[in-house]
Design an enzyme around this catalytic site. Sequence first.
Site, PDB file in Angstrom:
ATOM      1  N   CYS A   1      10.809  21.762  47.212  1.00 17.30           N
ATOM      2  CA  CYS A   1      10.464  20.362  47.543  1.00 17.30           C
ATOM      3  C   CYS A   1      11.318  19.318  46.818  1.00 17.30           C
ATOM      4  CB  CYS A   1       8.991  20.079  47.307  1.00 17.30           C
ATOM      5  SG  CYS A   1       7.948  21.488  47.077  1.00 17.30           S
TER       6      CYS A   1
ATOM      7  N   ARG B   1       9.729  32.465  40.216  1.00 15.52           N
ATOM      8  CA  ARG B   1       8.592  32.127  39.371  1.00 15.52           C
ATOM      9  C   ARG B   1       8.279  33.314  38.478  1.00 15.52           C
ATOM     10  NH1 ARG B   1       4.911  29.436  44.102  1.00 15.52           N
ATOM     11  NH2 ARG B   1       6.557  28.057  44.859  1.00 15.52           N
TER      12      ARG B   1
ATOM     13  N   GLN C   1      10.963  31.420  50.607  1.00 13.00           N
ATOM     14  CA  GLN C   1       9.954  30.732  51.408  1.00 13.00           C
ATOM     15  C   GLN C   1      10.563  30.278  52.724  1.00 13.00           C
ATOM     16  OE1 GLN C   1       9.102  27.635  48.475  1.00 13.00           O
ATOM     17  NE2 GLN C   1       7.021  28.429  48.369  1.00 13.00           N
TER      18      GLN C   1
ATOM     19  N   ASP D   1      10.374  27.555  54.107  1.00 10.17           N
ATOM     20  CA  ASP D   1       9.876  26.252  53.695  1.00 10.17           C
ATOM     21  C   ASP D   1      10.342  25.143  54.622  1.00 10.17           C
ATOM     22  OD1 ASP D   1       8.398  24.769  52.011  1.00 10.17           O
ATOM     23  OD2 ASP D   1       9.694  24.975  50.256  1.00 10.17           O
TER      24      ASP D   1
ATOM     25  N   HIS E   1       9.848  20.554  54.848  1.00  9.71           N
ATOM     26  CA  HIS E   1       9.170  19.332  54.433  1.00  9.71           C
ATOM     27  C   HIS E   1       9.367  18.278  55.497  1.00  9.71           C
ATOM     28  CE1 HIS E   1       9.707  21.583  50.676  1.00  9.71           C
ATOM     29  NE2 HIS E   1       8.467  21.188  50.513  1.00  9.71           N
TER      30      HIS E   1
ATOM     31  N   LYS F   1      -5.336  19.391  52.579  1.00 11.15           N
ATOM     32  CA  LYS F   1      -4.545  20.464  53.191  1.00 11.15           C
ATOM     33  C   LYS F   1      -5.365  21.301  54.158  1.00 11.15           C
ATOM     34  CE  LYS F   1      -5.516  23.780  49.557  1.00 11.15           C
ATOM     35  NZ  LYS F   1      -5.129  24.959  48.851  1.00 11.15           N
TER      36      LYS F   1
ATOM     37  N   HIS G   1       4.182  19.570  53.344  1.00 15.61           N
ATOM     38  CA  HIS G   1       4.791  20.863  53.010  1.00 15.61           C
ATOM     39  C   HIS G   1       4.171  21.881  53.967  1.00 15.61           C
ATOM     40  CE1 HIS G   1       5.549  19.513  48.717  1.00 15.61           C
ATOM     41  NE2 HIS G   1       4.541  18.740  49.047  1.00 15.61           N
TER      42      HIS G   1
END
Length: 646
Positions: free
Chosen positions: A335, A364, A382, A384, A386, A470, A516
């Site tokens: 992000c 992580r 991910q 991912d 945005h 969310k 997200h």
Amino acid sequence: MIKITLPDGSVREYASGVTPHNVALSISEGLARNVISANFNGTTVETTTPLTTDGSLTLYTWNDAEGKKAFWHSTSHVMAQALQEMYPGIKLTIGPAIENGFYYDVDFGENKISENDFKAIEDRILAISKEKHEFKMRSATKAEALELYKDNEYKTELIQNLEDGTISFCDHATFTDLCRGGHIPNTGIIKAVKILSVAGAYWRGDEKNKQLTRVYGISFPKQKDLTEYLEMIEEAKRRDHRKLGKELELFHFSQRVGQGLPLWLPKGAALRDRLEQFLRKAQKKAGYEQVVTPHIGQKELYVTSGHYAKYGADSFQPIHTPAEGEEFLLKPMNCPHHCEIYNAKPWSYKDLPKRYAEFGTVYRYEQSGELHGLTRVRGFTQDDAHIFCTPDQLDEEFKKVIDLVLYVFGSLGFENFTAQVSVRDLNNPDKYIGNVENWEKAENAIISAAKDKGLNYVVESGEAAFYGPKLDFMVKDALGRSWQLGTIQVDYNLPERFDLTYKGSDDKLHRPVMIHRAPFGSMERFIAILLEHTGGHFPLWLMPEQVIILSLSEKYEKYAKKVLDLLENHEIRAKLDDRNETIGKKIREAELQKYPFMLIIGEDEENNATVSVRKQGESGKSNTSMKIEEFVSLIEEEVSKTIKQF
Ligand SMILES: [Zn+2]
Ligand SMILES: [Zn+2]
């Protein structure tokens, strides 16, 4: 008289002192027979607890998660009794219900317990259960409690941390345990029990403390339920993604590379690539733009985003360069990078929404004990994206994201799912950032999108993150296990922290809202779930290799190669097994490798320009002979059945 409100909203009046069991009885005898636990005004109560005030009552049966919890927690008391009888002098500590069953942590002292003892423990639990002992709660003073457990330092520690007046015991048969409550009416409904395993567990989870023995078990109201559960466990072992990943040669872990860092083998990489292409294509149609960002970023970036304050100390530590004072972190999230992409130029409201997508690899730190196959790793990619939009566009954008997530689930055979909308706790407004008006807008947008898309959803107050509401999807796999997939998160925080703006129709600068979303979550975890859901039998469109050609002998190799070429011309992923092995062996191996189709090639096939088709898992059936063109159409048809256009 007191007023009892039931979950359907109906209100009934009863004499004060009515029990949940009595309430159930007033509704129907069948319900009264099945009610095993209850909740009154948000607190778990016994079915025999007298209710003396107005309030909301929920009655639970075995079919409710709360009912199972009471059932399993109660069984842990019975197991504790059995263990104490069988191993005098042991010290009991805590014994809660868990997601599947229960455990009890026990200091066995000089005693040893092993798998060979399980049967005797089960028999003893069932013998006690048969006697239909009622579970009865009673309160105790701290002094009484300390006296009862004067030889048990664990319970003593627990009691010392409790306040006088809040301490209670549960009695059944001749057994007493320190307990807060939440039991089934009596032991008689425990009809089947299995001790599953024993494991070491530190007292209070602290490795500085003494190691206890954790005894895991599970129990059921019917023998049939236990049998089904054990079959499910066996099937889950067969489908364990770590086992299948090895057998199908998809991924590998090397101690030399490092724990929790998966290596994708060619077949696994092809599978990943196919999934990525699939999502890329749908995202392109949905107006996403692909971006690429580096694997590391300056520490400052994550200080700005807030990730450093939150995870910094517990994660990978900064990378230092030879230059003075330079510090970089492995990217824990994509992000912040995407915010900076947004910040690369000024935007007008007419340009929005912007949708940036990236298959972004993040790192992580997980403790080595937490690592598990592909589901808990230290580096993962991910899917991912945005979305940066105006508050007014949120409604529409949310619906579009739901469409995409549902398309992904549909194409991969996940048909059974529910959704949870997480909103603010209205009693705790200070917990959340962003203005109230925007929160209301976003929460309403999510709820209306969920309704509009016909989702089976629940709204949970107080479950929202501090930075936005969310929507989560809970997907049930083929073995009935639930997985959280496809979170869609609204965020008011990062646009603030990164000072993201757009020029509105009023010519003034405004903050965009950020969404997200990651339908797969991560490629690693998703492939693990998909492996366990399908047992390796992926939908045909996704199979790394869809067809294997098995020639009866070297004589037919030329024709077999011709078949291979033809399939490849039609973009069918095929492989030729021309090893000098028996056809029986080749078929067995192809079955294990989960090839959906096997084509057997011999003399008849060559003479007639046909193939002999054998489908995965249909060993009892005779093979079907068909022209190659027919087979090509068959595959194309099967593929179009499992994947639709977005
Ligand atoms: Zn209890
Ligand atoms: Zn994000």
